[in-house]
Design a protein around this motif. Structure first.
Motif, short mmCIF file in Angstrom:
data_model
loop_
_atom_site.label_atom_id
_atom_site.label_comp_id
_atom_site.label_asym_id
_atom_site.label_seq_id
_atom_site.Cartn_x
_atom_site.Cartn_y
_atom_site.Cartn_z
N SER A 31 -35.93 -2.58 -7.61
CA SER A 31 -35.68 -3.91 -7.04
C SER A 31 -35.93 -3.89 -5.55
O SER A 31 -35.53 -2.95 -4.84
CB SER A 31 -34.23 -4.34 -7.32
N PHE A 49 -35.16 -8.32 -13.41
CA PHE A 49 -33.88 -8.12 -12.73
C PHE A 49 -33.76 -9.06 -11.54
O PHE A 49 -34.70 -9.19 -10.75
CB PHE A 49 -33.80 -6.66 -12.25
N SER A 88 -30.73 -10.33 -8.46
CA SER A 88 -29.40 -10.07 -7.92
C SER A 88 -29.18 -10.89 -6.66
O SER A 88 -30.13 -11.32 -6.00
CB SER A 88 -29.21 -8.58 -7.61
N ASN A 105 -21.28 -9.16 -5.50
CA ASN A 105 -22.60 -9.06 -6.09
C ASN A 105 -22.67 -9.81 -7.41
O ASN A 105 -21.73 -9.81 -8.20
CB ASN A 105 -22.95 -7.58 -6.35
N THR A 107 -25.44 -9.98 -10.60
CA THR A 107 -26.61 -9.28 -11.08
C THR A 107 -26.92 -9.68 -12.51
O THR A 107 -26.03 -9.70 -13.35
CB THR A 107 -26.38 -7.75 -11.02
#
Length: 209
Positions: free
Chosen positions: A40, A73, A75, A155, A157
């Motif tokens: 990422s 992905f 986040s 966070n 995600t």
């Protein structure tokens, strides 16, 4: 949208090579049901946004590996976030149920049991446990951060299945769960980097502490 799967696999193989030199206990590799490798890129100035891609892959008997399924992905973090950098994220689901969560049809959120923040040039180890109707989802996660990235905050995600990338790579539309768990559901194309990824993961399993 995820990049071409061949590029994702190449980058995941590079991450596996990096991880093979880190202090991840052999017992983790031996006990895991499979591995999720994600790369990422993250930008943060007061809040951070990260995006990347990776693969979910099942470990078979004899430290061999199955067909990889691609994931996307995303986040975000709010708090003391500053800098630009990248993350190498390696998740070790310890049960089949845990591995299945990364191939299910619904979007999978890594909740409060996971912390995927890592300081500059740092490594963060987390041991997440979540319960579901089918059993325990026990996942050991490692995050390696490079660049000038520092995150301290809340966070969020998410991991999504990258259906289009899978279809282009395997030449047909197959459910991610079937790619990972159903033997023969797809033919792994030669010369696309999967053999190298398998070899590197097996090397990780065979290493000594």
């Amino acid at each position: 949208m995820a990049p071409p799967m061949e590029d994702i696999i190449k980058r995941c193989t590079e991450t596996a090579d990096f991880v093979s030199k880190q202090e991840i206990p052999k017992s983790v590799w031996e006990a895991c049901a499979g591995v999720v490798i994600i790369n990422s890129d993250v930008v943060g100035f007061g809040f951070s946004v990260g995006e990347g891609a990776g693969v979910v892959i099942k470990k078979n008997e004899g430290n061999t590996w199955g067909a990889p399924s691609c994931v996307h992905f995303t986040s975000g973090a709010v708090g003391a976030v500053l800098g630009v950098g990248s993350k190498k994220i390696v998740l070790f689901p310890m049960t089949k149920y845990g591995l299945e969560q990364f191939t299910a049809d619904n979007r999978f959120e890594l909740g409060a049991q996971f912390d995927l923040a890592a300081g500059k040039f740092g490594r963060e180890l987390d041991f997440g446990v979540a319960a579901g109707e089918k059993g325990a989802n026990i996942t050991v996660s490692y995050v390696f951060s490079d660049g000038g990235l520092l995150e301290v905050g809340v966070n969020s995600t998410y991991i999504d299945r990258a259906f289009e990338a899978n279809e282009k790579f395997y030449g047909k539309n197959v459910a991610p769960g079937d790619i990972v768990f159903k033997e023969g559901a797809v033919d792994i194309p030669a010369g696309k980097g999967v053999e190298e990824l398998h070899a590197k993961l097996t090397e990780c399993c065979m290493r000594t502490d």
